[in-house]
Enzyme design. Structure first.
Site, PDB file in Angstrom:
ATOM      1  N   ASN A 151       0.804  -1.214   0.000  1.00 51.71           N
ATOM      2  CA  ASN A 151       0.000   0.000   0.000  1.00 51.71           C
ATOM      3  C   ASN A 151       0.842   1.272   0.000  1.00 51.71           C
ATOM      4  OD1 ASN A 151       0.486  -1.156   2.701  1.00 51.71           O
ATOM      5  ND2 ASN A 151      -0.401   0.741   3.441  1.00 51.71           N
ATOM      6  N   ALA A 200     -13.873  -1.660  -0.879  1.00 53.07           N
ATOM      7  CA  ALA A 200     -14.567  -0.998  -1.988  1.00 53.07           C
ATOM      8  C   ALA A 200     -14.020   0.388  -2.284  1.00 53.07           C
ATOM      9  CB  ALA A 200     -16.063  -0.907  -1.688  1.00 53.07           C
ATOM     10  N   HIS A 201     -13.601   1.122  -1.256  1.00 55.82           N
ATOM     11  CA  HIS A 201     -13.249   2.526  -1.485  1.00 55.82           C
ATOM     12  C   HIS A 201     -11.893   2.702  -2.175  1.00 55.82           C
ATOM     13  CE1 HIS A 201     -10.309   3.578   1.845  1.00 55.82           C
ATOM     14  NE2 HIS A 201     -10.685   2.373   2.196  1.00 55.82           N
ATOM     15  N   THR A 237     -26.727  -6.385  10.653  1.00 55.00           N
ATOM     16  CA  THR A 237     -27.529  -6.011   9.500  1.00 55.00           C
ATOM     17  C   THR A 237     -26.634  -5.634   8.329  1.00 55.00           C
ATOM     18  OG1 THR A 237     -29.292  -5.211  10.941  1.00 55.00           O
ATOM     19  CG2 THR A 237     -29.305  -4.440   8.651  1.00 55.00           C
ATOM     20  N   CYS A 325      -3.373   5.088   6.871  1.00 49.81           N
ATOM     21  CA  CYS A 325      -3.558   4.476   8.189  1.00 49.81           C
ATOM     22  C   CYS A 325      -2.509   4.944   9.182  1.00 49.81           C
ATOM     23  CB  CYS A 325      -3.525   2.953   8.069  1.00 49.81           C
ATOM     24  SG  CYS A 325      -1.975   2.320   7.410  1.00 49.81           S
TER      25      CYS A 325
END
Length: 384
Positions: A151, A200-201, A237, A325
């Site tokens: 990364n 996803a981002h 959920t 991060c």
């Protein structure tokens, strides 16, 4: 001047096709996917359609796709879940010194539970070899986790060769592919991985959504307890809107990967050539060829990366002086330190990451501004 964004390694803007698909869910689907009434089943159908989309994009079966809250959760579930499952025999984990913190800290947590962790060193380009992995294996090894592409510096690891070794020994193999998916072509079959993490981002999708590919037959222990969602491995959920966005984003990223790879490589090389020839005193971090096409990690002599980042921000240009991060932590990059760079060189690093809409004129403007900023900052050094 319009602002320019060169920090796509941290996050990416949601592309229009993804946003449109998500808006339909926001406007038309209000139910909980776990509910049995019509509104709930409509939401459940949307989730399963996205699961099929993601599976097709990766060359997997829908049953092998597990939705999560992002790459960090996927990494934790893969590592902690595989190690802690009582039927996965072994108390030894192998990983590398340049992994994302979500992998390294998960392994550290396992050490506190009595597991033994081997952290493989990398060379100056950030690479490990399949032979290193093979030599680290023991009869007690239960899992190997090696990121597909770094990364920070963009170095791509030999995942397929490592996967071949581990398949022959029936050892579980996880790869953090958060940075690699949509940037380099790959095949689950060729890589031979049992577990693969995606966020996803990083692929023009929504934040807060990810997935974990779990090969059929692989057993994981859940990290959380609650309802039976996601086969009981990720209770709670389901984020219907985010999952739909992930399905579209992943499909488009995999469909366009070859074209995007070629375009990014040309653009990155153009930018690097200008920086080398017009600024000088600069070092490329990471493997010069075996690297992500959109990633350019560099260090300028005698200039701190954070100072360059802040100056460029005044020009309306966003880049990174490290991974997102680790932002705000005044410590040298653990990746560059593992690559043998002294702290002063690690502090000088910058990460420039291109995006789907980055143009050559954008790269040229960045090169022009970098030249001004580096010249200015170096002029402040006594004796320069």
């Amino acid at each position: 001047m319009n602002p320019l964004y060169f920090d796509h390694g941290a996050t990416t803007p949601i592309r229009s096709e993804v946003r449109s698909a998500m808006e339909i869910i926001w406007n038309e689907t209000i139910g909980n996917p776990g509910s049995l009434h019509d509104d709930g089943q409509k939401a459940a159908d949307r989730v399963e359609a996205a699961r099929s989309q993601a599976a097709q994009a990766l060359g997997a079966s829908p049953r092998e796709i597990l939705f999560t809250g992002g790459g960090t959760e996927s990494n934790n579930l893969a590592i902690l879940g595989a190690a802690r499952h009582p039927r996965n025999n072994g108390r030894h984990i192998v990983t590398t010194a340049v992994e994302h913190p979500s992998v390294l800290l998960a392994c550290r947590a396992l050490e506190k539970e009595g597991f033994r962790v081997t952290v493989l060193p990398v060379d100056r380009d950030g690479l490990i070899t399949p032979q290193q992995v093979e030599q680290a294996l023991t009869p007690d090894t239960v899992l190997v986790s090696v990121m597909a592409a770094n990364n920070e510096v963009g170095t791509i690891q030999p995942i397929a060769a490592i996967g071949k070794i581990l398949r022959e020994r029936n050892i579980l193999f996880h790869t953090d592919a958060v940075q690699a998916v949509g940037k380099i072509p790959f095949s689950l079959k060729e890589w031979g991985v049992d577990l693969l993490s995606i966020g996803a981002h990083k692929i023009d999708g929504p934040k807060g959504t990810g997935l974990l590919y779990v090969r059929k037959g692989v057993r994981l222990a859940p990290l959380m307890h609650g309802g039976g969602q996601e086969r009981g491995l990720r209770p709670g959920t389901l984020n219907t809107v985010g999952i739909v966005g992930l399905g579209v984003a992943l499909t488009l990223a995999c469909q366009e990967v070859n074209t995007a790879n070629e375009r990014w490589t040309r653009l990155r090389n153009h930018l690097w050539n200008r920086i080398q020839s017009e600024i000088g005193g600069v070092t490329l971090n990471g493997h010069p060829e075996q690297r992500l096409p959109h990633n350019l990690n560099i260090s300028f002599d005698r200039v701190e990366g954070q100072a360059v980042m802040l100056e460029l921000n005044r020009y309306g240009i966003a880049i990174s002086s490290g991974s997102a991060c680790s932002a705000g932590k005044h410590a040298p990059s653990h990746v560059l330190s593992a690559m043998g760079r002294p702290p002063e060189e690690a502090y000088q690093s910058l990460r420039i990451t291109l995006g789907r809409e980055t143009r050559q004129e954008d790269a040229d403007r960045l090169a022009d501004c970098l030249k001004e900023v580096i010249t200015y900052l170096r002029s402040l050094i006594p004796g320069e």
